[in-house]
Write an enzyme that holds these catalytic residues in place. Sequence first.
Site, PDB file in Angstrom:
ATOM      1  N   HIS A 148       0.836  -1.203   0.000  1.00 30.25           N
ATOM      2  CA  HIS A 148       0.000   0.000   0.000  1.00 30.25           C
ATOM      3  C   HIS A 148       0.874   1.258   0.000  1.00 30.25           C
ATOM      4  CE1 HIS A 148      -3.517  -2.364   2.085  1.00 30.25           C
ATOM      5  NE2 HIS A 148      -3.354  -2.675   0.810  1.00 30.25           N
ATOM      6  N   HIS A 195      -7.283  -0.091   2.347  1.00 34.29           N
ATOM      7  CA  HIS A 195      -6.497  -0.539   1.203  1.00 34.29           C
ATOM      8  C   HIS A 195      -6.502   0.561   0.142  1.00 34.29           C
ATOM      9  CE1 HIS A 195      -6.520  -4.882   2.537  1.00 34.29           C
ATOM     10  NE2 HIS A 195      -7.304  -4.258   3.411  1.00 34.29           N
TER      11      HIS A 195
END
Length: 584
Positions: free
Chosen positions: A519, A563
Amino acid sequence: MQLPLFLLFASTFLSVGQAKIYEDVSDIPGFDYDFVIVGGGAAGNVVANRLTENPKFSVLLLEAGVSNEGVIDSIVPFFEWNYTTVPQVGLNNRSVPYQRAHILGGCTAHNGMIYTRGSADDYDRYAAMTGDPGWSWNNMLPYFFKNEKWTPPVDHHDTNGQFDPAVHSTHGINSVSLNGFQWPIFQQHVQQATKELPEDFPFNLDFNSGKMLGVGYLQSTIGGGERSSSATSYLAPKFAGRPNLSVLLHAQVSKLVNPSKTNKGEINFGGVQFLPSGSLYTAKAKKEIILSAGSVGTPMILMHSGVGDQAALKALGIPSVLHLPSVGQNATDHPFFNGGTWLVNSTQTVDSIEQNATRFNEAYAQWNKSHSSPFSALPLTHLGWSRLDVNSVIFEKVQDPAAGPNAPHIEMGMGTGPGGPTSAPGHYMQLGMAVLTPTSRGSVTLQSNNPFDPPLIDLGFFTTEFDIFTARQAIQHAAKFVSASTWKDYIIAPTMDLANLSTDALDQYIRNTTDVSWHLVSTASMSAWNATYGVVNPDLLVKGASGLRVIDASILPFIPTGHTQAASYVVGERGADLVKQAWE
């Protein structure tokens, strides 16, 4: 979150045909365009799609990777940048793999497909720190709707009470749905646990409302039992076939070339140099060069082009063109680790398929026939989002790094198995944990002046007291979740009693087992127009440059509490609108 091998294999199937996507540089119509976009990932494909809505714009999209067409298993090493981090001090000097997708669609073609927008507080903080209200939650929500095409799950089960239709769109481009396969026993226990422990784990009908706290049903970028990536959606044949769009594969960009100064003293680059088939070519952009190469690729290209810290570039023999010390700095990712694995009294788990060739083949045959079966879904059923206690001792030492009171510190993914083969046959459940508001920072830097050498990636994991404290609390949080009485006859025993480890032993467990979430953000951060730090202004134009914009997750100044796939899409959507506003 990491996924079992068979689900990575099955759910990455990409079968949509392509049009106007070139494999060979000799086939493209030319090298002069209005816009040259570097990177065919989440944001880059959005920008290519939206700019070519205007038939007067010509666009070249350069993608270093291969086609997504017909690729069943996009997790194989051939389709990735096989990067590795430098030794991580906070991980007991371990280096960890940091693969980035080497395929059209970028990380949307190989990620976990989890769709989470983040907290409304995250976006309101972006707006506050940049001075641009366009980045606020209320102003970004239409871009989420523009991106999202809510799709019924492939098994057509009753979804009443599993999401809030009011916060979703059915008119976007990228498919989002609930799981198309139910893990009924596990799901039943999760729901019951939210009723037994409502103060710690309240049920949240839809955490994509901007109010994330609580436990809710998983949402994923899956449509009809297949992965929905930026390639299959934004570059579907009806879009890729536009006469004003050219997409070139196998085109690895080395740097921006031919810099000159404008009358305002800004730097303007005359072209983009790229390498297909062993020879260097240059593409020219009459209006803008748009970097969408991601949080690793974008700072690499900038630094090799002479945009970065002057002293660091000089040390590598790279002429400095524009002194921007923030390039490649502020790198942030979510530390991800196993909060606990338990042997369970059930055959309805991922393990029952992974460990049984007959069941595996049956499930895969069913997917091939109808796109249903466990292969159509993720091994997770719910996600939980929590904050540290307001009276936590850590807040006596540090200020709360969360963007606001609705932004969680901890994520918990509730999975039906351990996420891969285990040393002992059996059936398992696992709670995967992530620190969502890390205060540790790392960097992406260069190891040489060769644009094709891999970069030095330092995530800086667990280099602050807050992060390791939060990780400890996350594991205690997982233990509390399974203390609900509903698990009594379902859970047989933990594979490791994490909750009763000493603090030192727990810290060693965390440092020795933590992995990446992929991420990564913030390596080309935006800041206010008059800020002396940062890489891009709130309009995403590179500070001190003309005709050069960054549109990808690297511009986010703080990592969102979720996310990053959905955030990358809306950065692409708003970024495309900013470009259009400048040139239409």
